[in-house]
Design a protein around this motif. Sequence first.
Motif, PDB file in Angstrom:
ATOM      1  N   GLY A   1       3.768  11.411 -25.238  1.00 44.24           N
ATOM      2  CA  GLY A   1       2.690  11.509 -23.472  1.00 44.24           C
ATOM      3  C   GLY A   1       3.165  13.134 -23.199  1.00 44.24           C
ATOM      4  O   GLY A   1       3.376  14.308 -23.837  1.00 44.24           O
ATOM      5  N   PRO A   2       2.012  13.129 -22.431  1.00 43.59           N
ATOM      6  CA  PRO A   2       2.129  14.752 -21.642  1.00 43.59           C
ATOM      7  C   PRO A   2       3.226  15.694 -20.885  1.00 43.59           C
ATOM      8  O   PRO A   2       2.689  16.473 -20.444  1.00 43.59           O
ATOM      9  CB  PRO A   2       0.927  14.542 -20.970  1.00 43.59           C
TER      10      PRO A   2
ATOM     11  N   GLY B   1      -6.461   2.073 -27.373  1.00 37.62           N
ATOM     12  CA  GLY B   1      -5.776   1.789 -26.040  1.00 37.62           C
ATOM     13  C   GLY B   1      -4.969   2.742 -25.817  1.00 37.62           C
ATOM     14  O   GLY B   1      -5.544   4.133 -26.102  1.00 37.62           O
ATOM     15  N   ALA B   2      -4.501   2.402 -24.809  1.00 42.94           N
ATOM     16  CA  ALA B   2      -4.101   3.831 -24.209  1.00 42.94           C
ATOM     17  C   ALA B   2      -2.733   4.320 -24.620  1.00 42.94           C
ATOM     18  O   ALA B   2      -1.805   3.575 -25.843  1.00 42.94           O
ATOM     19  CB  ALA B   2      -3.557   3.226 -22.868  1.00 42.94           C
ATOM     20  N   GLY B   3      -2.568   5.196 -24.257  1.00 40.30           N
ATOM     21  CA  GLY B   3      -1.739   6.240 -24.914  1.00 40.30           C
ATOM     22  C   GLY B   3       0.155   6.213 -24.061  1.00 40.30           C
ATOM     23  O   GLY B   3       0.139   5.639 -23.173  1.00 40.30           O
ATOM     24  N   VAL B   4       0.827   6.930 -24.908  1.00 37.45           N
ATOM     25  CA  VAL B   4       2.319   7.088 -23.533  1.00 37.45           C
ATOM     26  C   VAL B   4       1.917   7.542 -22.236  1.00 37.45           C
ATOM     27  O   VAL B   4       0.918   9.202 -22.519  1.00 37.45           O
ATOM     28  CB  VAL B   4       3.124   7.819 -24.178  1.00 37.45           C
ATOM     29  N   SER B   5       2.551   7.371 -20.877  1.00 32.94           N
ATOM     30  CA  SER B   5       1.889   7.924 -20.077  1.00 32.94           C
ATOM     31  C   SER B   5       3.677   8.071 -19.238  1.00 32.94           C
ATOM     32  O   SER B   5       3.861   7.387 -19.563  1.00 32.94           O
ATOM     33  CB  SER B   5       1.142   7.425 -18.848  1.00 32.94           C
ATOM     34  N   GLN B   6       3.091   9.740 -18.459  1.00 36.09           N
ATOM     35  CA  GLN B   6       4.332   9.836 -17.922  1.00 36.09           C
ATOM     36  C   GLN B   6       4.251   9.975 -16.106  1.00 36.09           C
ATOM     37  O   GLN B   6       3.207  11.048 -16.524  1.00 36.09           O
ATOM     38  CB  GLN B   6       5.001  10.742 -18.685  1.00 36.09           C
ATOM     39  N   SER B   7       4.942  10.223 -15.557  1.00 33.76           N
ATOM     40  CA  SER B   7       4.807  10.624 -14.041  1.00 33.76           C
ATOM     41  C   SER B   7       5.544  11.444 -13.698  1.00 33.76           C
ATOM     42  O   SER B   7       7.513  10.462 -13.949  1.00 33.76           O
ATOM     43  CB  SER B   7       4.269   9.595 -13.235  1.00 33.76           C
ATOM     44  N   PRO B   8       6.094  12.307 -13.099  1.00 33.52           N
ATOM     45  CA  PRO B   8       5.191  13.177 -12.557  1.00 33.52           C
ATOM     46  C   PRO B   8       5.344  13.821 -13.029  1.00 33.52           C
ATOM     47  O   PRO B   8       5.355  14.266 -14.585  1.00 33.52           O
ATOM     48  CB  PRO B   8       5.588  13.478 -11.418  1.00 33.52           C
ATOM     49  N   SER B   9       3.738  14.830 -13.306  1.00 33.39           N
ATOM     50  CA  SER B   9       3.255  14.818 -14.532  1.00 33.39           C
ATOM     51  C   SER B   9       4.024  16.626 -14.471  1.00 33.39           C
ATOM     52  O   SER B   9       4.186  17.799 -14.983  1.00 33.39           O
ATOM     53  CB  SER B   9       1.881  15.779 -14.716  1.00 33.39           C
ATOM     54  N   ASN B  10       4.437  17.036 -13.283  1.00 35.28           N
ATOM     55  CA  ASN B  10       4.532  18.178 -12.398  1.00 35.28           C
ATOM     56  C   ASN B  10       5.741  17.585 -11.488  1.00 35.28           C
ATOM     57  O   ASN B  10       5.666  16.882 -10.961  1.00 35.28           O
ATOM     58  CB  ASN B  10       4.147  19.445 -11.743  1.00 35.28           C
ATOM     59  N   LYS B  11       7.011  18.598 -11.614  1.00 38.39           N
ATOM     60  CA  LYS B  11       8.329  18.492 -10.339  1.00 38.39           C
ATOM     61  C   LYS B  11       9.139  19.596 -10.228  1.00 38.39           C
ATOM     62  O   LYS B  11       8.953  20.145 -11.438  1.00 38.39           O
ATOM     63  CB  LYS B  11       9.097  17.357 -10.811  1.00 38.39           C
ATOM     64  N   VAL B  12       9.076  19.451  -9.095  1.00 43.27           N
ATOM     65  CA  VAL B  12       9.784  20.868  -8.440  1.00 43.27           C
ATOM     66  C   VAL B  12      10.954  20.916  -7.278  1.00 43.27           C
ATOM     67  O   VAL B  12      10.241  20.066  -6.510  1.00 43.27           O
ATOM     68  CB  VAL B  12       9.012  22.125  -7.851  1.00 43.27           C
ATOM     69  N   THR B  13      11.445  20.886  -7.592  1.00 44.57           N
ATOM     70  CA  THR B  13      13.693  20.881  -6.701  1.00 44.57           C
ATOM     71  C   THR B  13      13.991  20.876  -6.903  1.00 44.57           C
ATOM     72  O   THR B  13      13.851  22.409  -7.568  1.00 44.57           O
ATOM     73  CB  THR B  13      13.526  19.491  -7.684  1.00 44.57           C
ATOM     74  N   GLU B  14      14.703  21.171  -4.966  1.00 40.36           N
ATOM     75  CA  GLU B  14      16.010  22.205  -5.323  1.00 40.36           C
ATOM     76  C   GLU B  14      17.358  21.452  -6.436  1.00 40.36           C
ATOM     77  O   GLU B  14      17.168  20.736  -6.550  1.00 40.36           O
ATOM     78  CB  GLU B  14      16.216  22.137  -4.132  1.00 40.36           C
TER      79      GLU B  14
ATOM     80  N   ASP C   1       6.044   5.270 -19.368  1.00 42.88           N
ATOM     81  CA  ASP C   1       5.386   4.265 -19.769  1.00 42.88           C
ATOM     82  C   ASP C   1       4.640   4.710 -21.271  1.00 42.88           C
ATOM     83  O   ASP C   1       4.150   4.871 -21.457  1.00 42.88           O
ATOM     84  CB  ASP C   1       4.265   3.844 -19.098  1.00 42.88           C
ATOM     85  N   PRO C   2       5.496   3.372 -22.147  1.00 42.72           N
ATOM     86  CA  PRO C   2       5.318   3.216 -23.809  1.00 42.72           C
ATOM     87  C   PRO C   2       4.474   2.897 -24.413  1.00 42.72           C
ATOM     88  O   PRO C   2       3.115   2.439 -23.471  1.00 42.72           O
ATOM     89  CB  PRO C   2       6.584   3.688 -24.188  1.00 42.72           C
ATOM     90  N   ILE C   3       3.706   2.847 -25.662  1.00 39.99           N
ATOM     91  CA  ILE C   3       2.302   2.293 -25.681  1.00 39.99           C
ATOM     92  C   ILE C   3       2.851   0.905 -25.839  1.00 39.99           C
ATOM     93  O   ILE C   3       3.833   0.342 -26.374  1.00 39.99           O
ATOM     94  CB  ILE C   3       1.985   2.630 -27.599  1.00 39.99           C
TER      95      ILE C   3
ATOM     96  N   GLY D   1      12.038  -3.976 -21.811  1.00 37.69           N
ATOM     97  CA  GLY D   1      11.096  -3.096 -23.177  1.00 37.69           C
ATOM     98  C   GLY D   1      10.470  -2.639 -23.315  1.00 37.69           C
ATOM     99  O   GLY D   1       9.415  -2.293 -24.243  1.00 37.69           O
ATOM    100  N   SER D   2      10.421  -2.338 -22.133  1.00 38.19           N
ATOM    101  CA  SER D   2       8.994  -1.280 -22.017  1.00 38.19           C
ATOM    102  C   SER D   2       9.412   0.327 -21.374  1.00 38.19           C
ATOM    103  O   SER D   2       9.646   1.100 -21.378  1.00 38.19           O
ATOM    104  CB  SER D   2       8.523  -2.094 -20.676  1.00 38.19           C
ATOM    105  N   VAL D   3       8.759   0.122 -19.180  1.00 40.36           N
ATOM    106  CA  VAL D   3       9.120   1.384 -18.152  1.00 40.36           C
ATOM    107  C   VAL D   3      10.687   2.019 -19.186  1.00 40.36           C
ATOM    108  O   VAL D   3      11.581   1.744 -19.300  1.00 40.36           O
ATOM    109  CB  VAL D   3       8.606   1.382 -17.822  1.00 40.36           C
TER     110      VAL D   3
END
Lengths: 110, 115
Positions: B107-108, B1-14, B24-26, B72-74
């Motif tokens: 997650g990634p 099944g799907a693994g743990v997902s995360q977003s964004p993968s990259n974030k650049v901020t000031e 988003d967990p399994i 109980g999820s995100v």
Amino acid sequence: QKEVEQNSGPLSVPEGAIASLNCTYSDRVSQSFFWYRQYSGKSPELIMSIYSNGDKEDGRFTAQLNKASQYVSLLIRDSQPSDSATYLCAVKGNDYKLSFGAGTTVTVRA
Amino acid sequence: GAGVSQSPSNKVTEKGKDVELRCDPISGHTALYWYRQSLGQGLEFLIYFQGNSAPDKSGLPSDRFSAERTGGSVSTLTIQRTQQEDSAVYLCASSLAASSGDTQYFGPGTRLTVL
């Protein structure tokens, strides 16, 4: 606080050799022990878990646990270039929290 | 099944801006964890959720950090008024429950860079 120490590395081994990774922990009530592999720029991936004293083998990987000595190790037999990564030792007690070592970077030379 | 997902993968901020990181967990995993990994350092525990409750927030570095979990999820990790020392990879993990033997799956990660 479950302090976890790993041999500092980096560890360089020739292809086909055995890579030996060591980890000690300070909290005697620790119950669960994990080895994660982390490739550069990637997230940790579980490769072994061990809960009882002794050895546990999975393919080319063997984890060894000695609770009396508060010591856990990971042996990688027949090392391959694809084993080149950072290996993280993680320890958990009666609760949920994983305490990680700083990691040992392994390089397998072809 | 799907693994743990995360977003964004990259974030650049000031510096000084707020950021939100999502995990988003399994499916079916009741326990969720946030960790931070700074360059060349080990993983640092931030916060743990059991269901929607956060019994342990002890790892949050300052009151600029907060997290919530709904349904109980995100889960969302929010960092307000970001500082350069907040730059790190933020990793989320989940496990079936929170007992000692349960494996945490990661997650990634989100790589946060604060300029």
